[in-house]
Design a protein around this motif. Structure first.
Motif, PDB file in Angstrom:
ATOM      1  N   UNK A  91       0.821  -1.203   0.000  1.00  0.00           N
ATOM      2  CA  UNK A  91       0.000   0.000   0.000  1.00  0.00           C
ATOM      3  C   UNK A  91       0.858   1.257   0.000  1.00  0.00           C
ATOM      4  N   UNK A  92       1.921   1.255   0.817  1.00  0.00           N
ATOM      5  CA  UNK A  92       2.814   2.418   0.850  1.00  0.00           C
ATOM      6  C   UNK A  92       3.461   2.677  -0.496  1.00  0.00           C
ATOM      7  N   UNK A  93       3.895   1.622  -1.165  1.00  0.00           N
ATOM      8  CA  UNK A  93       4.534   1.782  -2.477  1.00  0.00           C
ATOM      9  C   UNK A  93       3.537   2.289  -3.517  1.00  0.00           C
ATOM     10  N   UNK A  94       2.317   1.763  -3.477  1.00  0.00           N
ATOM     11  CA  UNK A  94       1.308   2.205  -4.440  1.00  0.00           C
ATOM     12  C   UNK A  94       0.938   3.664  -4.227  1.00  0.00           C
ATOM     13  N   UNK A  95       0.894   4.098  -2.974  1.00  0.00           N
ATOM     14  CA  UNK A  95       0.554   5.492  -2.679  1.00  0.00           C
ATOM     15  C   UNK A  95       1.605   6.434  -3.256  1.00  0.00           C
TER      16      UNK A  95
ATOM     17  N   UNK B 195       8.530   3.899   5.697  1.00  0.00           N
ATOM     18  CA  UNK B 195       9.943   3.935   5.310  1.00  0.00           C
ATOM     19  C   UNK B 195      10.119   3.401   3.885  1.00  0.00           C
ATOM     20  N   UNK B 196       9.396   2.331   3.568  1.00  0.00           N
ATOM     21  CA  UNK B 196       9.492   1.767   2.217  1.00  0.00           C
ATOM     22  C   UNK B 196       9.000   2.762   1.167  1.00  0.00           C
ATOM     23  N   UNK B 197       7.920   3.475   1.487  1.00  0.00           N
ATOM     24  CA  UNK B 197       7.428   4.491   0.558  1.00  0.00           C
ATOM     25  C   UNK B 197       8.458   5.594   0.365  1.00  0.00           C
ATOM     26  N   UNK B 198       9.134   5.981   1.446  1.00  0.00           N
ATOM     27  CA  UNK B 198      10.199   6.984   1.326  1.00  0.00           C
ATOM     28  C   UNK B 198      11.341   6.491   0.463  1.00  0.00           C
TER      29      UNK B 198
END
Length: 501
Positions: free
Chosen positions: A8-12, A321-324
């Motif tokens: 979800x974080x990566x998709x955002x 953190x992964x999204x960052x």
């Protein structure tokens, strides 16, 4: 780590990047918009964009892991990454902007009046940008695998596709918005989980004591790093920063030389502030993940929140953190693809918007293919070698070209070719021989300390033994780039015959 939260974080972050790129597309209409954002990037915004594209996979993931593995010896890495901007500010930023160039090959041709030097500079720029994209895509593959449990290739493909879309639709003006916003998102994505982890450790018995002891010598740290390797690595990082085409391209977007200098003043402050965050993660990893090894080190930042915080909070913060991390790959890859597309379109296509777009598509596809068929190694080590190549090729040409009128086209070409050849040869021999190279192993593994001075010396020697070409034109150019009050109006793009109008 909770794979759903990570995905979800990566998709955002992917969706936000696409939305920002699509929104900023309406501001990109002209060739100048695509190449240099119409030279309208103000200092704070431009500095944030530089921070967004400069703080890449090696900074976001690699520094923390290296500190966890190597301890205090690794603290020099962020120092080297930051210090290069001080030299860039003092010696390059304002004169480069006053040259009124769009790309490094444009600067080379304006300074030397030589198509041969332009071609050499273009080839070197393509090599730097192309090889620098690959570790970003490797970092994206690692992040997708750890954070979302997906096949690694999906991360590389997602970054390449989104970057290609953003660059093709809006060029430099579009990615300026993307990179500036992503810099501050990266800061928040590391700082927010770090604050939660700090509060959690305060409530643990011996939690803070473990952190305070993290930098004490542990087994395996007794051997100090080779002094030569340390000096050579610092030289590569500090000088290599000056010659990165995608970083230099951001100074072309400043309205004038004064703005370029103010931008260069802000950037080291932003970069230095950011590096406090991965350094803190490295200390925590050293305290609570003592079994981390070099092969696992790049995943430390992604794993640490889930390790220190149980349940949903740990999974959620790991996803942040992964999204960052993904925003780091997107921002840096965007800058590299823009710089790569600008050079490729000028040298091989029409120097217009359509040529730029086709060059961006080809650049994205080719670097993705290379990343899919190569294996990932330590992100910091890979990037450090790219910096060494930059320091031995572009940097001598820039420094001497800006500050030494006697530098001739033949001297500049000879120095870049020699410096690049020395670095590549050293790395090939080291890859083949490894530790069997004996006493010269360090010289081959970190060639910057001898390759960079050699490149400077060859440029100077060849220039002194060759006849200057058109001294009057060189004198006019030097006056142009060194006069603080000299600002040229924006000029039309280069014609196909390699002349400016």
């Amino acid at each position: 780590m909770n794979n759903v939260a990570g995905l979800l974080g990566l998709l955002v972050i992917l969706a936000l990047t696409i939305l920002i790129g699509v929104y900023s597309r309406k501001f990109s209409r002209t060739t100048s918009d695509f190449y240099v954002a119409s030279r309208a990037a103000r200092p704070w915004w431009n500095a944030s964009a530089i921070g967004g594209e400069y703080l890449a996979s090696a900074s976001y993931l690699g520094v923390a892991g290296l500190i966890a593995v190597a301890g205090r010896n690794a603290l020099l890495i962020p120092l080297g990454y930051t210090a290069g901007f001080l030299l860039l500010l003092m010696f390059v930023a304002a004169p480069l902007r006053r040259s009124n160039a769009y790309t490094l090959p444009d600067f080379a041709q304006a300074r030397f009046g030589s198509l041969a030097v332009r071609r050499v500079t273009a080839i070197v720029s393509i090599m730097i940008c192309g090889t620098y994209v690959v570790p970003q895509l490797h970092g994206a593959a690692l992040t997708v695998e750890v954070a979302a449990g997906l096949p690694p290739w999906t991360g590389s493909a997602a970054v390449a596709a989104v970057v290609c879309l953003t660059v093709v639709t809006g060029g430099m003006r579009s990615i300026t918005f993307v990179q500036a916003i992503q810099f501050w998102f990266k800061v928040a994505a590391m700082a927010f989980p770090l604050a939660f982890m700090a509060f959690a450790l305060m409530g643990r018995e011996n939690g803070l004591a473990a952190v305070s002891m993290a930098f004490e010598r542990l087994p395996g740290d007794s051997a100090e790093a080779s002094p030569y390797r340390t000096v050579s690595l610092l030289m590569a990082l500090i000088l290599g920063t000056i010659g990165l085409p995608h970083v230099l391209a951001r100074f072309y977007t400043s309205p004038d030389g004064g703005s370029a200098r103010r931008t260069g003043t802000i950037v080291p402050c932003l970069v230095a502030g950011f590096y406090l965050l991965p350094m803190s993660y490295g200390v925590l990893g050293r305290a609570f993940m003592p079994a981390v090894r070099q092969g696992e080190a790049d995943a430390l930042v992604l794993l640490l929140p889930d390790l220190l915080l149980d349940g949903v909070p740990g999974a959620a913060l790991s996803a942040v953190v992964a999204a960052g991390a993904f925003s780091a790959f997107l921002a840096t890859t965007s800058g590299l693809i823009v710089a790569l597309a600008a050079v490729v379109s000028q040298e091989f296509f029409h120097s217009d918007v359509a040529g730029f777009q086709w060059a961006a598509i080809i650049s994205s596809a080719s670097t993705l293919a290379v990343s899919l068929f190569t294996s990932s190694v330590s992100l910091v080590e890979t990037v450090a070698l790219i910096f060494a190549f930059s320091a031995a090729t572009i940097v001598p040409m820039l420094i001497l070209g800006i500050w030494w009128p006697r530098l001739t086209p033949s001297g500049a070409a000879a120095g870049m070719i020699s410096g690049g050849s020395l670095v590549v040869t050293a790395l090939v021999i080291h890859t083949i021989m490894g530790s069997t190279a004996g006493p010269v192993s360090d010289l081959l593994a970190q060639p910057a300390a001898w390759a960079v001075p050699t490149s400077f010396a060859i440029m100077i020697a060849v220039s002194l033994t060759s006849k200057p070409t058109n001294p009057a034109r060189v004198e006019r150019f030097m006056r142009q780039i060194h006069r603080p009050d000299f600002e040229l109006p924006a000029k039309s793009h280069r014609k196909r015959d390699n002349t400016w109008t």
